[in-house]
Write a protein that holds these residues in place. Structure first.
Motif, PDB file in Angstrom:
ATOM      1  N   CYS A 184       2.898  12.515  -5.348  1.00  0.00           N
ATOM      2  CA  CYS A 184       3.496  11.720  -4.276  1.00  0.00           C
ATOM      3  C   CYS A 184       4.677  10.895  -4.791  1.00  0.00           C
ATOM      4  O   CYS A 184       5.438  10.340  -4.005  1.00  0.00           O
ATOM      5  CB  CYS A 184       2.459  10.819  -3.627  1.00  0.00           C
ATOM      6  N   GLY A 185       4.779  10.786  -6.098  1.00  0.00           N
ATOM      7  CA  GLY A 185       5.934  10.100  -6.668  1.00  0.00           C
ATOM      8  C   GLY A 185       5.938   8.602  -6.464  1.00  0.00           C
ATOM      9  O   GLY A 185       6.991   7.970  -6.393  1.00  0.00           O
ATOM     10  N   THR A 186       4.760   8.014  -6.364  1.00  0.00           N
ATOM     11  CA  THR A 186       4.712   6.568  -6.171  1.00  0.00           C
ATOM     12  C   THR A 186       3.448   5.994  -6.793  1.00  0.00           C
ATOM     13  O   THR A 186       2.481   6.728  -7.038  1.00  0.00           O
ATOM     14  CB  THR A 186       4.734   6.199  -4.670  1.00  0.00           C
ATOM     15  N   VAL A 187       3.496   4.683  -7.032  1.00  0.00           N
ATOM     16  CA  VAL A 187       2.272   4.015  -7.460  1.00  0.00           C
ATOM     17  C   VAL A 187       1.426   3.753  -6.216  1.00  0.00           C
ATOM     18  O   VAL A 187       1.921   3.809  -5.081  1.00  0.00           O
ATOM     19  CB  VAL A 187       2.550   2.696  -8.222  1.00  0.00           C
ATOM     20  N   LEU A 188       0.159   3.481  -6.436  1.00  0.00           N
ATOM     21  CA  LEU A 188      -0.780   3.262  -5.336  1.00  0.00           C
ATOM     22  C   LEU A 188      -1.625   2.035  -5.660  1.00  0.00           C
ATOM     23  O   LEU A 188      -1.693   1.617  -6.817  1.00  0.00           O
ATOM     24  CB  LEU A 188      -1.700   4.477  -5.187  1.00  0.00           C
ATOM     25  N   SER A 189      -2.276   1.499  -4.644  1.00  0.00           N
ATOM     26  CA  SER A 189      -3.179   0.381  -4.917  1.00  0.00           C
ATOM     27  C   SER A 189      -4.540   0.937  -5.330  1.00  0.00           C
ATOM     28  O   SER A 189      -4.815   2.124  -5.173  1.00  0.00           O
ATOM     29  CB  SER A 189      -3.326  -0.491  -3.671  1.00  0.00           C
ATOM     30  N   ASP A 190      -5.392   0.056  -5.844  1.00  0.00           N
ATOM     31  CA  ASP A 190      -6.708   0.493  -6.342  1.00  0.00           C
ATOM     32  C   ASP A 190      -7.511   1.234  -5.281  1.00  0.00           C
ATOM     33  O   ASP A 190      -8.203   2.199  -5.586  1.00  0.00           O
ATOM     34  CB  ASP A 190      -7.529  -0.723  -6.809  1.00  0.00           C
ATOM     35  N   ILE A 191      -7.428   0.765  -4.026  1.00  0.00           N
ATOM     36  CA  ILE A 191      -8.306   1.398  -3.032  1.00  0.00           C
ATOM     37  C   ILE A 191      -7.749   2.713  -2.508  1.00  0.00           C
ATOM     38  O   ILE A 191      -8.398   3.393  -1.731  1.00  0.00           O
ATOM     39  CB  ILE A 191      -8.671   0.450  -1.863  1.00  0.00           C
ATOM     40  N   GLU A 192      -6.559   3.078  -2.964  1.00  0.00           N
ATOM     41  CA  GLU A 192      -6.037   4.383  -2.560  1.00  0.00           C
ATOM     42  C   GLU A 192      -6.443   5.478  -3.552  1.00  0.00           C
ATOM     43  O   GLU A 192      -5.993   6.608  -3.465  1.00  0.00           O
ATOM     44  CB  GLU A 192      -4.517   4.319  -2.430  1.00  0.00           C
ATOM     45  N   ILE A 193      -7.270   5.089  -4.505  1.00  0.00           N
ATOM     46  CA  ILE A 193      -7.732   6.037  -5.518  1.00  0.00           C
ATOM     47  C   ILE A 193      -9.165   6.445  -5.194  1.00  0.00           C
ATOM     48  O   ILE A 193     -10.011   5.595  -4.949  1.00  0.00           O
ATOM     49  CB  ILE A 193      -7.734   5.365  -6.916  1.00  0.00           C
TER      50      ILE A 193
END
Ligand SMILES: [Zn+2]
Ligand SMILES: [Zn+2]
Length: 878
Positions: A184-193
Motif C-alpha cells: 500500500c506504500g504507507t505506514v499504518l496505525s497499530d489497529i490496522e495490523i
C-alpha cells in the motif's frame, strides 16, 4: 396518485419499492428539522466507503437502526439520520494505482496534481453506486444532509482539529518505528495490523566473539534483518554469558564488530538466551536501541527492498529474496547452526493482507492518553452504553492499553497534513492556511507530503457533519446523537475515537447508545467470502424476494451479541409472510363496504374483543423489546401475531360478521389492519406503505403516521381465555374431521362434556361461532359423554368432546389415530421435560418462557391422560 384503487392481485415488490422509495424522498419525510418543537432523535450513519459495493453487512447495518428511526419517527420524534461517504484513502489508492499500472504508469510518474484529479473524477463517477444501492434498502436517511469526508466544510473541521491538537501538544512529530505496508506504500496505525499465526522458521546463527574462540548463538525468524544488527543482548543475571559482558562480536556477512549488551528485558528462556538487536527493524529492539544508544541501521526500505546499507550484494533485492540469500551465505560460511520450524504471529496489512514491515521514519502522532482517559470516564459513568454490554469490557481493555496513534499516511488522496517546513531554518509551522513564508526567518516553506489517516477524519463524523466548527442550528439541535449502530470490528476505529474527539471538541458524548451488531454468516456459521463461494448478495436477494423480506430476515436473526446464520430459505419464508399480509389485506379492503364504519361497543363479538386484546399486548411487548434492541423478538412476535392470530383466526371470525352485514366488524377489521401495518412498518416499510395507502381515511404516509399505542382497557385476560376455549374446540373438531376423512361439507354433531361452570358457560355463549367455524350442525353440552354411540372422542382444553360419526366409526382407524396422537404428545412432553430439566435453560430463559413451557407441559399431560383413557375404552369394544 390513485391510492385508493384496489390492491393488485399478487404482491410484486419492485414497483411498490420504486414508487414509495421515490415518494418518501420527494416529500422530504426523512428530513430533520432543527427548529422542530418535537423531541429529537438523531443518528449519523458510519460513512460508507466510496469504493464500496453493497454487501450483507451494510444491509444489516442499515436495517436495524432504520427500524429504530422509523419507529421513533412514528412516535412523534423529530428524526434526523445523516448519511455520507468516506474518502477511504488506501482503498482509493489501491483502485487508482491498479488502473495506472495497467497503463504502465505509477502515481509518481503522473504526479500529485494529476493523481488527485483522477481520484476526484473517479469519486464523482462511482460514489453514486454505493449511495444508490443503499437507497434500495429503504433506510430512512436524511439525504438532504448527505456529507463526504473530503467536502469543503468537513475538510475545514479536520484541519481545525489537527491545528488545535497540535497547539495543545496533543499532536506531535517523531522519528519512530512504525508499521508500513510495502504494497500500500504507507505506514499504518497499530489497529490496522492483523496478526496471523504462520508456520515459519527459527534460524540459529553463530556470532563469533572477538578475541576468543567462543561464539554466541542467536535465533531469529527474520535472518535478513541481521544485516542491520547493532548489538547482541543477554540478561545481566544469565551466568552463561557473564564473562562476555562488554565484549564484542563479529557480525557475519557484514564483517563488523557489534557490542554485547545486557538488559533485563531479554528472556533467558527464549532460544539460547542471547538475542540479536536490530533497532531499525523490530519494535522491541527499537526500544532497546534507544535505551542503550545503539545505532539504527536501516537495511530494508519502505517498499520492502534492501538498502545500500545492507551491502552491495543485497541492495535492491526484495526482502524475501534477501532472506534466502542471507541464509545461503550464512550456511556457506559456516555461521548457520540449525533451522527449526516455528509458529509465530506475523502482522499483516488489513487492507491488502501483505506482511507488514517495521519502518523507522518521521511520522505524526496523536498523544492519546489524555483523550482516552476522558473517553473511559464517560463509559464508566454510564453516559454511554454498549449493547450488548459485554462490549464494554473490550472497550476498556483497549482503552487502558492504548498507544499513541500514528496518523500520517504516505498517500495523496485525503486531507493533507497542515504542516509546513522552512527550507532555511527547519522550523515547522502548523496552520489553517498555507503560510507565505517562514515566520521565523522569512525563508521558503514546503508543505508536508503526507495525508491524514482516513480514520482521523471519520472520528469527527458525529459533529463535523453538523457544521462544526461553526455553531450551527444543526449542531445545537442534533448533537449529541442518540444511537451509533455498527459492527464490533470498528469499535476501536470509529466508536472509541468518535467518543474521544466528541468529548474533546464538543465537551459532550457523541452518542448515548452503541449497538453492536453481529456478523452475517452462512447457515454453517462460516464467514461469507469469495473463496468459500458462500456470499449472499443483498441486491440479488432484493431482486428475488423483495427488500421487505430481506429486512425482516435480518431483523429476525438479529439476536444481540450473536452472529447471524443467514439462509435464502429464511428469506423465502418471509417473502411468503409478505404475501400472506398482502392477501389478508386484500380481503379486508374488498370487504370494507361502509363509508365510515363506526364501532358500536355493544356489537363487539368475542373475536373482536380478543383481537383488540392481542393487539394491545403485542403493542406493549413490541415497545419493551425494541427499547432493548431485541429485533429478533419483535420480528417473531409480529410474525406469529399477524399470521397465526390475525390471518388464521380473526379474519375467519370476521367473515361471519361480514356475512351478517355488521358494520362493527368492518370497523374492527379496518382498525386492526391499520394498527398491524403500523406495527410492521419499521420492519417492512414498502409493503405496509402500499397497503396503508389503500385504507380509507389515512394520511400522507404511514412513515409519519402515529405509532399505535396499547389502548387502555383493551387487554382482557378473560376474553383471551374464552377465545382459547373456543379455538381449542374448533381445532380439535377439525383434527378429528381430517383424521377420519370426514368431508368439510358434512355437518357434525359435537357433544361437549361440561367442565368448570365458568368455562362451560363461556363456551356456550360462543356456540354460534364455534358451529360456523367448525362446520357443526349442533353443539350440545352434557355432564357425561354418552356411551355406545361410537363417538369419536377428543380433548379440547378442559373439555372432552365427542363427535357423533357421520357413518359408523372404523374402530381400527380410530385406534390408530389415537395412538399416533399419543406418540406425538409423548415426543413433545419429553422435549419440554428435557428443557425444564436443564438448569441452564431455566436460569437464563425469560421467566415468561419458562412459565409458558410449564403450562404447556401440564396441558399436554392432561391431554395424554384423557386420550389414553379413550384408547383404553376403544380396546374394550368389539
Ligand atoms: Zn497493504
Ligand atoms: Zn525559517
Amino acid at each position: 396518485m390513485n391510492t385508493k384503487s384496489e390492491l393488485a392481485k399478487a404482491y410484486d415488490p419492485k414497483p411498490v419499492e420504486e414508487r414509495w422509495g421515490t415518494f418518501w424522498l420527494e416529500e422530504g419525510l426523512f428530513t430533520g428539522d432543527p427548529k422542530s418543537p418535537k423531541p429529537k432523535f438523531s443518528m449519523v450513519l458510519p460513512p460508507a466507503n466510496v469504493t464500496g459495493i453493497l454487501h450483507m453487512g451494510h444491509a444489516l447495518c442499515f436495517t436495524l437502526p432504520d427500524i429504530i428511526t422509523r419507529w421513533k419517527r412514528m412516535q412523534g420524534y423529530n428524526c434526523m439520520w445523516l448519511p455520507g461517504t468516506d474518502h477511504a484513502s488506501i482503498a482509493v489508492h489501491n483502485v487508482i494505482e491498479k488502473r495506472l499500472a495497467e497503463k504502465g504508469l505509477t502515481r509518481e510518474k503522473v504526479g500529485r496534481d494529476e493523481f488527485l484529479h483522477i481520484a476526484w473524477d473517479w469519486k464523482e463517477r462511482y460514489a453514486g453506486v454505493i449511495t444508490s444501492q443503499l437507497k434500495k434498502l429503504g433506510a430512512s436517511l436524511d439525504w438532504s444532509r448527505e456529507r463526504f469526508t473530503m467536502d469543503e466544510g468537513f475538510s475545514r473541521a479536520v484541519i481545525q482539529v489537527f491545528v488545535s491538537l497540535y497547539n495543545e501538544g496533543l499532536i506531535y512529530r517523531d522519528y519512530f518505528l512504525v508499521n508500513r505496508c510495502p504494497h500500500c506504500g504507507t505506514v499504518l496505525s497499530d489497529i490496522e495490523i492483523e496478526h496471523k499465526t504462520l508456520c515459519g522458521k527459527l534460524w540459529h546463527i553463530r556470532y563469533p566473539v572477538e578475541g576468543s574462540d567462543e561464539s554466541i548463538v542467536v535465533a531469529t525468524t527474520r535472518p535478513e534483518t541481521m544485516l542491520g544488527d547493532t548489538a547482541v543482548a543477554v540478561h545481566p543475571d544469565d551466568e552463561r554469558y557473564a564473562h562476555l559482558h562488554d565484549k564484542k562480536v563479529r557480525l557475519p556477512i557484514q564483517n563488523t564488530l557489534i557490542p554485547v549488551i545486557t538488559d533485563e528485558r531479554v528472556e533467558r528462556e527464549f532460544g539460547t538466551g542471547a538475542v540479536k538487536v536490530t533497532p531499525a527493524h523490530d519494535p522491541v529492539d527499537f526500544e532497546l536501541g534507544k535505551k542503550h544508544g545503539l545505532e539504527q541501521v536501516i537495511v530494508i526500505d519502505g517498499a520492502g527492498k534492501m538498502t545500500e546499507a545492507a551491502g552491495p550484494e543485497f541492495a535492491g533485492l526484495d526482502r524475501f529474496a534477501a532472506r534466502a540469500k542471507v541464509v545461503q551465505k550464512l550456511q556457506d560460511e559456516g555461521f548457520l547452526v540449525k533451522i527449526e520450524d516455528y509458529q509465530h504471529a506475523v502482522g499483516h496489512c488489513y487492507r491488502c493482507q501483505n506482511i507488514i514491515e517495521p519502518h523507522l521514519s518521521w511520522q505524526w502522532f496523536v498523544r492519546i492518553k489524555p483523550l482516552a482517559d476522558e473517553a473511559i470516564r464517560v463509559v464508566e459513568a454510564g453516559l454511554i452504553e454498549f449493547i450488548p454490554s459485554n462490549w464494554t469490557k473490550t472497550y476498556f481493555e483497549w482503552m487502558y492499553n492504548i498507544h499513541d496513534w500514528c496518523i500520517s499516511r504516505q498517500l495523496w488522496w485525503g486531507h493533507r497534513i497542515p504542516a509546513w517546513y522552512c527550507r532555511d531554518c527547519g522550523k515547522i509551522i502548523v496552520a489553517m492556511e498555507a503560510p507565505a513564508a517562514c515566520d521565523a526567518c522569512g525563508g521558503p516553506v514546503d508543505q508536508d507530503e503526507d495525508v491524514l489517516d482516513t480514520w482521523f477524519s471519520s472520528a469527527l463524523w458525529p459533529f463535523g457533519t453538523l457544521g462544526w466548527p461553526d455553531e450551527t442550528e444543526d449542531l445545537k439541535a442534533f448533537y449529541p446523537t442518540d444511537l451509533m449502530s455498527t459492527g464490533f470490528d470498528i469499535i476501536f476505529f470509529w466508536v472509541a475515537r468518535m467518543i474521544m474527539m466528541g468529548l474533546k471538541f464538543r465537551g459532550q458524548i457523541p452518542f448515548k447508545h452503541v449497538f453492536i451488531n453481529g456478523l452475517v454468516r452462512d447457515l454453517k456459521r462460516r464467514k461469507m467470502s469469495k473463496s468459500e463461494g458462500n456470499i449472499i448478495d443483498p441486491l440479488e436477494m432484493i431482486d428475488k424476494y423483495g427488500t421487505d423480506a430481506l429486512r425482516f430476515t435480518l431483523a429476525a436473526l438479529a439476536v444481540p451479541g450473536m452472529d447471524l446464520a443467514l439462509s435464502e430459505e429464511r428469506m423465502a419464508g418471509y417473502q411468503a409472510f409478505a404475501n400472506k399480509i398482502w392477501n389478508a389485506s386484500r380481503f379486508v379492503l374488498m370487504n370494507l363496504k361502509t363509508e365510515k364504519p363506526a364501532i358500536k361497543e355493544a356489537e363487539l363479538t368475542l373475536a373482536d374483543r380478543w383481537i383488540r386484546s392481542r393487539l394491545a399486548s403485542v403493542t406493549t411487548a413490541l415497545e419493551t423489546s425494541l427499547r432493548q434492541y431485541k429485533f429478533y423478538e419483535v420480528a417473531d412476535l409480529l410474525y406469529h401475531f399477524v399470521w397465526h392470530e390475525f390471518c388464521d383466526w380473526y379474519i375467519e371470525f370476521a367473515k361471519v360478521g361480514l356475512r351478517e352485514g355488521r358494520t362493527t366488524t368492518e370497523a374492527v377489521l379496518a382498525d386492526a389492519l391499520d394498527r398491524i401495518l403500523k406495527l410492521l412498518h419499521p420492519f417492512m416499510p414498502f409493503i405496509t406503505e402500499e397497503i396503508w395507502q389503500h385504507l380509507p381515511g389515512t394520511g400522507k404516509s404511514i412513515a409519519v403516521a402515529p405509532f399505535p399505542v396499547a389502548e387502555a382497557g383493551w387487554e382482557d385476560t378473560r376474553v383471551e381465555k374464552t377465545m382459547a376455549l373456543v379455538q381449542a374446540v374448533i381445532v380439535e373438531t377439525r383434527t378429528i374431521r381430517t383424521q377420519n376423512k370426514i368431508a368439510p361439507k358434512d355437518k357434525l354433531r359435537v357433544i361437549v362434556k361440561t367442565a368448570g361452570v365458568e368455562e362451560t358457560s363461556a363456551l356456550e355463549s360462543e356456540a354460534a361461532s364455534v358451529k360456523t367455524l367448525a362446520g357443526l350442525e349442533s353443539l350440545e353440552f352434557a355432564a357425561a359423554l354418552p356411551e355406545g354411540e361410537g363417538l369419536l372422542k377428543g380433548v379440547a382444553g378442559p373439555f372432552e368432546i365427542g363427535i357423533v360419526p357421520v357413518r359408523p366409526a372404523d374402530v381400527g382407524q380410530e385406534r390408530d389415530r389415537l395412538q399416533r396422537e399419543l406418540v406425538k404428545i409423548a415426543a413433545e412432553v419429553e422435549k419440554i421435560e428435557r428443557k425444564l430439566g436443564n438448569a441452564d435453560f431455566v436460569a437464563k430463559a425469560p421467566t415468561t418462557v419458562v412459565t409458558e413451557n410449564r403450562a404447556r407441559l401440564e396441558e399436554l399431560q392432561v391431554r395424554r391422560d384423557k386420550l389414553g383413557q379413550n384408547l383404553a375404552a376403544l380396546a374394550e369394544r368389539p
